[in-house]
Design a protein around this motif. Structure first.
Motif, short mmCIF file in Angstrom:
data_model
loop_
_atom_site.label_atom_id
_atom_site.label_comp_id
_atom_site.label_asym_id
_atom_site.label_seq_id
_atom_site.Cartn_x
_atom_site.Cartn_y
_atom_site.Cartn_z
N PRO A 35 0.48 -1.22 -0.22
CA PRO A 35 0.40 -0.20 0.30
C PRO A 35 0.25 1.19 -0.04
N GLN A 36 0.16 2.45 -1.05
CA GLN A 36 1.06 3.97 -0.95
C GLN A 36 0.54 4.28 0.71
N LYS A 37 -0.26 3.37 1.58
CA LYS A 37 -0.57 4.13 2.96
C LYS A 37 -0.81 3.33 3.41
N VAL A 38 -0.70 3.27 5.20
CA VAL A 38 -1.26 1.58 5.55
C VAL A 38 -1.62 2.28 7.23
N PHE A 39 -2.94 2.24 7.65
CA PHE A 39 -3.40 2.59 8.28
C PHE A 39 -3.39 1.98 9.67
N ILE A 40 -3.29 1.48 11.10
CA ILE A 40 -2.77 0.58 11.90
C ILE A 40 -3.05 1.01 13.23
N HIS A 41 -5.16 0.89 13.23
CA HIS A 41 -5.52 0.73 13.82
C HIS A 41 -6.01 -0.17 15.08
N THR A 42 -5.15 -0.31 16.38
CA THR A 42 -5.21 -0.83 17.63
C THR A 42 -5.48 0.14 18.71
N ARG A 43 -5.56 -0.50 19.50
CA ARG A 43 -5.73 -0.45 21.08
C ARG A 43 -4.52 -0.61 21.70
N GLU A 44 -3.76 -1.64 21.47
CA GLU A 44 -2.61 -1.83 21.65
C GLU A 44 -1.45 -1.11 20.82
N PRO A 45 -0.81 0.12 21.01
CA PRO A 45 -0.09 0.34 20.39
C PRO A 45 1.27 0.25 20.37
N GLU A 46 2.01 -0.39 21.79
CA GLU A 46 3.15 -0.42 22.13
C GLU A 46 3.42 -2.45 21.80
N MET A 47 2.13 -2.83 21.49
CA MET A 47 2.53 -4.34 20.66
C MET A 47 3.77 -3.94 20.06
N GLN A 48 4.89 -5.11 20.13
CA GLN A 48 6.20 -5.61 18.99
C GLN A 48 5.54 -5.15 17.72
N VAL A 49 4.53 -6.01 17.09
CA VAL A 49 4.27 -5.95 15.84
C VAL A 49 3.63 -4.98 15.26
N ILE A 50 3.29 -3.90 15.91
CA ILE A 50 2.56 -2.66 15.73
C ILE A 50 3.90 -1.71 15.88
N LYS A 51 4.84 -1.73 16.49
CA LYS A 51 6.69 -1.22 16.76
C LYS A 51 7.31 -1.87 15.29
N THR A 52 6.60 -2.96 14.78
CA THR A 52 7.62 -3.23 14.00
C THR A 52 7.39 -3.17 12.38
N ILE A 53 5.68 -2.85 12.47
CA ILE A 53 5.10 -2.51 11.30
C ILE A 53 5.31 -0.66 10.67
N LYS A 54 5.63 -0.21 12.11
CA LYS A 54 5.34 1.72 11.79
C LYS A 54 7.03 1.70 11.14
N GLN A 55 7.84 0.85 11.54
CA GLN A 55 9.46 1.15 11.49
C GLN A 55 9.56 0.37 10.42
N ILE A 56 9.27 -1.04 9.54
CA ILE A 56 9.62 -1.34 8.70
C ILE A 56 8.53 -0.11 6.77
N PHE A 57 7.50 0.45 7.79
CA PHE A 57 6.83 1.34 6.12
C PHE A 57 6.99 2.37 6.53
N ASP A 58 8.02 2.62 7.92
CA ASP A 58 8.51 4.91 8.28
C ASP A 58 6.74 5.66 7.91
N ASP A 59 7.53 6.86 6.77
CA ASP A 59 6.33 7.29 7.12
C ASP A 59 5.12 7.11 6.49
N ARG A 60 5.15 5.95 5.62
CA ARG A 60 3.64 5.41 4.82
C ARG A 60 2.63 5.16 5.74
N ALA A 61 3.43 4.49 7.18
CA ALA A 61 2.35 3.97 8.08
C ALA A 61 1.56 5.02 9.17
N THR A 62 1.04 5.18 9.42
CA THR A 62 -0.37 5.67 10.32
C THR A 62 -0.77 5.52 11.47
#
Length: 305
Positions: free
Chosen positions: A254-281
């Motif tokens: 995706p050009q842009k990925v929106f991560i909807h979660t109630r647990e933003p501190e989960m490792q998988v969430i952090k990993t996705i944010k790292q990989i997609f960088d500014d493409r992730a919100t």
């Protein structure tokens, strides 16, 4: 009479002052007026030390003095020697020469030693190490009235050194795993960067724990060749759900990925944010994710009540 003398190499006056402070903090609690501790020098052997003398013959009281002295010496060793011993092990025994690597492994080691009681290190572990060091010095002082602090630490505290060595080994394993992980993340980031976007938007709905749904810009399920339905439930323990999620996101690109979660501190969430960088919100509550994930405020209220 002389009860004991603690020697250090000449030129270590600052360290002697610190040792003196630790000793006096312990010995003052005994309230023995006839107990005197003073700094002495022995110029022929280039030594400077602390000589403890008193004017009593009470054997039981002498044992209490040695016990307190052992605790004071142990506090000094933990404060002034522990980090140096760890660093020396990393360099000499594990052959790390690059300053940045040495510093990182040392940080890992100290973190493990300082972790909470429920984990690997913590206050109780430090107290145990202190008691271990104190007992070694007390036992020695009962037989020999003079001790060279540096020599004793190097040649006599084998059990203490072995415990630190085990923690250093564990820290090195952690450091290497984290290094490999960061290298892998960097490779995936590069792959995402050079890959052309296939869809404009993807919404990753994290329903809780290991349950995820991937939706397109119209909030409809995305079908991929890799996974027919993207609802990941850890039924098969051999499946790494984190790798599965990341792989699927990279596949749909995706050009842009929106991560909807109630647990933003989960490792998988952090990993996705790292990989997609500014493409992730990251989103913790919006009108689009509430139907899928529930009302965060209501969940908070129900938890509080």
């Amino acid at each position: 009479m002389e009860l004991f003398t603690l020697w250090m190499a000449k030129g270590s006056e600052t360290q002697v002052d610190k040792l003196f402070g630790e000793l006096m903090e312990e010995l003052r609690e005994l309230h023995i007026d006839s107990l005197k501790v003073f700094i002495d020098t022995e110029t022929e052997q280039e030594l400077v030390g602390l000589r403890c003398t008193w004017y009593e013959t009470d054997t039981e009281l002498a044992n209490k003095v040695r016990e307190r002295a052992g605790r004071g010496i142990a506090s000094y060793v933990l404060a002034e020697y522990e980090e140096r011993i760890i660093k020396k092990m990393i360099i000499n025994e594990y052959a790390y020469k690059i300053r940045d690597e040495i510093s990182k492994i040392e940080t890992y080691t100290l973190h493990i030693l300082d972790q909470s009681e429920e984990e690997i290190g913590g206050h109780q572990a430090r107290k145990r190490r202190k008691n271990q060091i104190a007992l070694a010095f007390i036992t020695y002082l009962e037989e020999f009235p003079e001790v060279n602090i540096d020599g004793f630490i190097h040649f006599r505290l084998h059990a203490y050194a072995e415990e630190l060595r085990e923690v250093v080994e564990y820290a090195i394993d952690e450091y290497l795993m984290d290094k490999q992980y960061q290298e892998f993340i960097a490779l995936l980031k590069y792959f995402v960067y050079i890959q052309d976007a296939k869809i404009p938007v993807a919404h990753l709905m994290h329903k809780g724990e290991n349950d995820f749904i991937l939706l397109n810009e119209d909030f409809e399920p995305i079908e991929t060749k890799q996974v027919e339905t993207f609802v990941v439930e850890m039924i098969d323990k051999d499946i790494n759900y984190e790798d599965m999620i990341v792989s699927t996101l990279i596949t749909v690109s995706p050009q842009k990925v929106f991560i909807h979660t109630r647990e933003p501190e989960m490792q998988v969430i952090k990993t996705i944010k790292q990989i997609f960088d500014d493409r992730a919100t990251l989103c913790t509550l919006c009108g689009s994710c509430s139907p899928h994930l529930g009302d965060f405020r209501k969940e908070q209220r129900s938890t509080l009540t």
